[in-house]
Structure formats: structure tokens, C-alpha cells
Design an enzyme around this catalytic site. Structure first.
Site, mmCIF file in Angstrom:
data_model
loop_
_atom_site.group_PDB
_atom_site.id
_atom_site.type_symbol
_atom_site.label_atom_id
_atom_site.label_comp_id
_atom_site.label_asym_id
_atom_site.label_seq_id
_atom_site.Cartn_x
_atom_site.Cartn_y
_atom_site.Cartn_z
ATOM 1 N N ASP A 8 0.865 -1.343 -0.179
ATOM 2 C CA ASP A 8 -0.089 0.196 0.075
ATOM 3 C C ASP A 8 0.730 1.121 -0.083
ATOM 4 O OD1 ASP A 8 -2.338 1.710 0.655
ATOM 5 O OD2 ASP A 8 -1.403 1.734 2.564
ATOM 6 N N ASP A 10 -0.200 5.168 0.812
ATOM 7 C CA ASP A 10 -0.564 6.066 1.816
ATOM 8 C C ASP A 10 -0.612 5.267 3.304
ATOM 9 O OD1 ASP A 10 -0.333 7.930 -0.185
ATOM 10 O OD2 ASP A 10 -2.428 7.929 -0.570
ATOM 11 N N PRO A 18 -4.654 13.353 4.536
ATOM 12 C CA PRO A 18 -4.915 12.419 3.355
ATOM 13 C C PRO A 18 -4.918 12.861 2.137
ATOM 14 C CG PRO A 18 -6.798 12.674 4.717
ATOM 15 C CD PRO A 18 -5.604 13.612 5.267
HETATM 16 MG MG LIG Z 1 -3.088 3.003 3.699
#
Ligand SMILES: [Mg+2]
Ligand SMILES: [Zn+2]
Length: 162
Positions: A8, A10, A18
Site C-alpha cells: 500500500d 499512503d 490524506p
Molecule cells: Mg493506507
């Protein structure tokens, strides 16, 4: 066939914003750099599998995401780490696509395009309900990196100086 570290982006490789979209926002977890490096050493392909609904939400463009990935990779490479391929889902949950994690569309595409054997491969992420769920659905080996905010990070600015 190849073995892969599916990872993954972020919250796992870089601190989640985010909706990170600008290179200046890059802050890379040191432990992720080391993890990628060690899998690379064992001949694994390093493949990012990432939800980027910011594109579907029109917060940034697909090209922004590509540029961000390139900048992230340039930083990683300075540590003898680095990503072989980036895959991302640009859709929002409302689009009901088959590639938004925890759905398996993206990872299945990555597996067929890169001749990857599920056995021996691993998924690493920060969210059990997304990354862990996907891995469990595919009966795949996985590891969740629980983030506390106390991890050592390297900023984009620091990377540029290296
Ligand atoms: Mg993530
Ligand atoms: Zn999608």
C-alpha cells in the site's frame, strides 16, 4: 514466475495526508524504506497497490498521482530501495468499480501483467479493513504496519539533498 511484495502507499510507505498529491507532501517512513530494500534483495518485485479516490473526487488529476509516485520513487531509490510498478484505483466508492481495495481487481491485474505467483508473495499495508481484508480474501500472506505517529520519517526536502 515472480514473487512480489505488494505494498500500500499512503500510511504505509509515506505518511497519509490524506489525499497526498504534491511531492512537497512526501514524508517517507524509514521502516518502509528498509522493508522494501530487504525484499528487493531477495528478488521480489515491489508493486504498489493503492486507492486514489482523490482522482475520482476531482481533488487532483491522474497525472498528479503519476508525478507524486515518480517523486516518491526517486526518494526511495536514493536509499537503494524503490518501486518496480505502481497500480492505483482512481475511482470513488460510488463508482462501484472492481479495482478499489479491498476488491481484488487491481492486484489480479498486477499479477497477470507481471507473471506473479501468489504463493510466496506478500501484501503489506496499514489498514486491516482494507489491505488485510484484500489479502485474506485472496488467501495471501500479509503484514499490517500499525502506525503510531512516532515513526522516523524522511521528508521530500531531505531526499532532495541526498
Ligand atoms: Mg493506507
Ligand atoms: Zn477502481
Amino acid at each position: 514466475m515472480n514473487k512480489a511484495l505488494f505494498i500500500d502507499r499512503d500510511g504505509t510507505i509515506n505518511v497519509d495526508c490524506p489525499y497526498c498529491s504534491k511531492p512537497e507532501q512526501i514524508r517517507i517512513y524509514k521502516d518502509a524504506i528498509d522493508l522494501i530494500k530487504s525484499y528487493k534483495k531477495f528478488g521480489f518485485l515491489i508493486i504498489v497497490i493503492s486507492n486514489q479516490s482523490g482522482i475520482g473526487r476531482k481533488l487532483f488529476s491522474e497525472q498528479d498521482a503519476i508525478n507524486f509516485n515518480e517523486s516518491l520513487n526517486n526518494c526511495l531509490k536514493k536509499f537503494n530501495s524503490g518501486i518496480d510498478k505502481f497500480y492505483f484505483c482512481p475511482h470513488t466508492p460510488d463508482d462501484n468499480c472492481n479495482c478499489r481495495k479491498p476488491k481484488d481487481g487491481l492486484i489480479k491485474r498486477a499479477m497477470s501483467e507481471n507473471d506473479i505467483d501468489l504463493i510466496g508473495s506478500i501484501f503489506v499495508g496499514d489498514r486491516d479493513d482494507i489491505d488485510g481484508e484484500l489479502a485474506r480474501n485472496m488467501s495471501m500472506h500479509y503484514k499490517i504496519l500499525k502506525r503510531t505517529g512516532n515513526e522516523k520519517v524522511i521528508s521530500y526536502e531531505e531526499c532532495l539533498k541526498l
